[in-house]
Design an enzyme around this catalytic site. Sequence first.
Site, PDB file in Angstrom:
ATOM      1  N   ASP A   8       0.794  -1.238   0.000  1.00 32.87           N
ATOM      2  CA  ASP A   8       0.000   0.000   0.000  1.00 32.87           C
ATOM      3  C   ASP A   8       0.829   1.292   0.000  1.00 32.87           C
ATOM      4  OD1 ASP A   8      -1.912  -1.956   0.235  1.00 32.87           O
ATOM      5  OD2 ASP A   8      -2.844  -1.189   2.057  1.00 32.87           O
ATOM      6  N   LYS A 105      -6.908  -4.901  -3.020  1.00 33.22           N
ATOM      7  CA  LYS A 105      -7.633  -5.416  -1.853  1.00 33.22           C
ATOM      8  C   LYS A 105      -8.580  -4.360  -1.319  1.00 33.22           C
ATOM      9  CE  LYS A 105      -4.001  -4.043   1.315  1.00 33.22           C
ATOM     10  NZ  LYS A 105      -4.844  -3.156   2.121  1.00 33.22           N
ATOM     11  N   CYS A 150      -1.936  -2.364   7.604  1.00 29.95           N
ATOM     12  CA  CYS A 150      -1.820  -3.295   6.472  1.00 29.95           C
ATOM     13  C   CYS A 150      -0.496  -4.044   6.432  1.00 29.95           C
ATOM     14  CB  CYS A 150      -2.123  -2.556   5.175  1.00 29.95           C
ATOM     15  SG  CYS A 150      -3.871  -2.082   5.122  1.00 29.95           S
TER      16      CYS A 150
HETATM   17  C1  VGL Z   1      -4.685   0.922   5.573  1.00 28.35           C
HETATM   18  C2  VGL Z   1      -6.270   1.735   7.004  1.00 28.35           C
HETATM   19  C3  VGL Z   1      -7.238   1.596   6.041  1.00 28.35           C
HETATM   20  C4  VGL Z   1      -3.255   0.556   5.338  1.00 28.35           C
HETATM   21  C5  VGL Z   1      -5.634   0.776   4.601  1.00 28.35           C
HETATM   22  O1  VGL Z   1      -2.828   0.437   4.169  1.00 28.35           O
HETATM   23  O2  VGL Z   1      -2.526   0.370   6.346  1.00 28.35           O
HETATM   24  N1  VGL Z   1      -5.003   1.381   6.773  1.00 28.35           N
HETATM   25  N2  VGL Z   1      -6.904   1.110   4.829  1.00 28.35           N
END
Ligand code: VGL
Length: 205
Positions: A8, A105, A150
């Site tokens: 991410d 995702k 994540c």
């Molecule tokens: C994430 C919160 C919501 C992350 C993704 O990538 O850590 N955190 N969505």
Amino acid sequence: MKTLLLVDIQNDFLPTGALPVAEGDQIIPLVNRLQPEFDLVVATQDWHPATHKSFAVHHDMNPGDVIMLNGIEQVLWPVHCVQQSSGAELATGLETGRIDRIFQKGTNPEIDSYSGFFDNDHQSNTGLAAYLTEKGVTQLYVVGLALDYCVRFTALDARKCGFDTSLIVDATRGVNIEAEDSVKAVKEMSATGVHIIQSLEILPA
Ligand code: VGL
Ligand code: ZN
């Protein structure tokens, strides 16, 4: 097969993004230097429909509030990483030419997916585990954002799937809703057998 998994690393998780991670931008030059040291580079991408139930606005609540969603505790977030938006794109400055595949995702509006492997209810998977197995991945190295969400759940699932897993801890940053969240996350990962290493152990001298 030594594999680097970029979790991410997206514009919305940079300090100027919708769900800012402090110093999140600082990992990018390091991640770019790490990539050539690996046989395979793979990425995950948080990729939500605008209707996603993890967005506080859909519950008339505030980011950081916690609700029960499908029997699972769900932290509510600002709108972030909406499919096709510039915030959802891989971070500006991130080298993307070596990425073999991107696993998206969080696409099901009903359930969040912190891990790059499974949704939070562990009912559906992204195909990442089967892909890594097919590629003959033996050692998996995890970097990215956010350390306490994540990155944490991706590394924990990697262990559950049986991969030899290392966290390159200086190539991650946390959200830290509570000040100690990142420290706790690293301890939890370490306790399940994730090796906690520094980028210097990978980079050429
Ligand atoms: C994430 C919160 C919501 C992350 C993704 O990538 O850590 N955190 N969505
Ligand atoms: Zn998300």
